[in-house]
Design a protein around this motif. Structure first.
Motif, mmCIF file in Angstrom:
data_model
loop_
_atom_site.group_PDB
_atom_site.id
_atom_site.type_symbol
_atom_site.label_atom_id
_atom_site.label_comp_id
_atom_site.label_asym_id
_atom_site.label_seq_id
_atom_site.Cartn_x
_atom_site.Cartn_y
_atom_site.Cartn_z
ATOM 1 N N GLU A 138 12.823 1.843 -27.604
ATOM 2 C CA GLU A 138 13.265 0.483 -27.456
ATOM 3 C C GLU A 138 14.453 0.687 -27.172
ATOM 4 O O GLU A 138 15.146 0.232 -26.044
ATOM 5 C CB GLU A 138 13.060 -0.116 -28.680
ATOM 6 N N GLU A 141 14.499 2.123 -23.510
ATOM 7 C CA GLU A 141 14.335 0.868 -22.296
ATOM 8 C C GLU A 141 15.289 -0.141 -22.108
ATOM 9 O O GLU A 141 15.253 -0.904 -21.248
ATOM 10 C CB GLU A 141 12.752 0.134 -22.906
ATOM 11 N N LYS A 142 15.942 -0.323 -23.157
ATOM 12 C CA LYS A 142 17.070 -1.540 -23.099
ATOM 13 C C LYS A 142 18.452 -0.505 -22.360
ATOM 14 O O LYS A 142 19.316 -1.463 -22.125
ATOM 15 C CB LYS A 142 17.464 -1.702 -24.286
#
Ligand code: PGA
Length: 256
Positions: A138, A141-142
């Motif tokens: 996560e 991906e950010k």
């Protein structure tokens, strides 16, 4: 020079066995691995479970193979049921201790603060900490990989002086690559590991060029060579593939 694999950074291939291998299995692995290790020019270390450390230490005497534990408490002794102290590891003797593995952060409430305490304590006892850092899928991906990883590095070293690059090892292990078969692309791993080295240079100057930084996460015999070709990757922390003596030998002889 920063970013160039110097003579001072001997490649390190470290086998993190996690919760695998009882005493008998540990000795069986070493029976097979010790003769192979004679042909390895890199440094190799195994990290068995606590219950196998003593037997492993006796067995590897004179082999050149190094030994490490997978965790420790920061205190020397005390009322800490279930914990193992740095003094106990030193007695074995352990050369290395893994600190802050993502599985410990995720399942056993390890925090940047406890990592920092443990790193301090390992250094005081002359055990080389292998400090693990890495981002989740996560976070990647950010676009948060570098801030997350560099913050973990900085916090692990809070109020710690490093004067000699051989005192400490870092392992960059993206969480999404651990045990998933999804290895980071060598260039992506280099980008993060290069940034870790620049952070270490900010903190400790030229010593940063001597500190070994490993990559970890689905390292296998067929991907180690490309990882090791990157200028800042000084070795690997290997989980699954280190449980098999032949596979670990193949990884440690990536330079053939
Ligand atoms: P893996 O584990 O090689 O099985 O992905 C690496 C680690 O957790 O250190």
């Amino acid at each position: 020079m920063i970013g160039v694999k110097g003579m001072s950074r001997t490649p390190l291939l470290a086998g993190n066995w996690k919760m695998h291998k009882n005493v008998k299995e540990t000795l069986g692995f070493l029976d097979e691995f010790i003769p192979l290790a004679k042909g390895i020019s890199a440094e190799v270390a195994v990290f068995p479970p606590f219950t196998s450390l003593w037997a492993a230490a006796e067995k590897i005497k004179g082999s050149g193979i190094k030994l490490g534990a997978q965790n420790m408490h920061w205190e020397d002794s005390g009322a800490f049921t279930g914990e193992i102290s740095p003094a106990m590891l030193k007695e074995i003797p352990c050369d290395y201790v893994i600190i802050g593995h993502s599985e410990r952060r995720q399942y056993f409430a390890e925090t940047d603060e406890t990592v920092n305490r443990k790193v301090k304590s390992a250094l005081e006892h002359g055990i080389v900490p292998v400090v693990c850092v890495g981002e989740s899928l996560e976070q990647r991906e950010k676009g948060e990989t570098l801030p997350v990883v560099l913050s973990q590095v900085e916090k692990s070293l809070s109020e710690i002086k490093i004067e000699n690059g051989s005192q400490i090892v870092f392992a960059y292990e993206p969480i999404w690559a651990i045990g998933t078969g999804k290895v980071a692309l060598p260039y992506d791993a280099q980008e993060v590991i290069g940034a870790i080295r620049r952070k270490l240079a900010e903190l400790y100057g030229d010593v940063a060029g001597e500190i070994r930084i490993l990559y970890g996460g689905s390292v296998k015999p067929d991907n180690i060579k490309d990882l090791m070709a990157q200028p800042d990757i000084d070795g690997a922390l290997v989980g699954g593939a280190s449980l098999d003596a032949r596979a670990f030998y193949q990884i440690a002889t990536y330079d053939r």
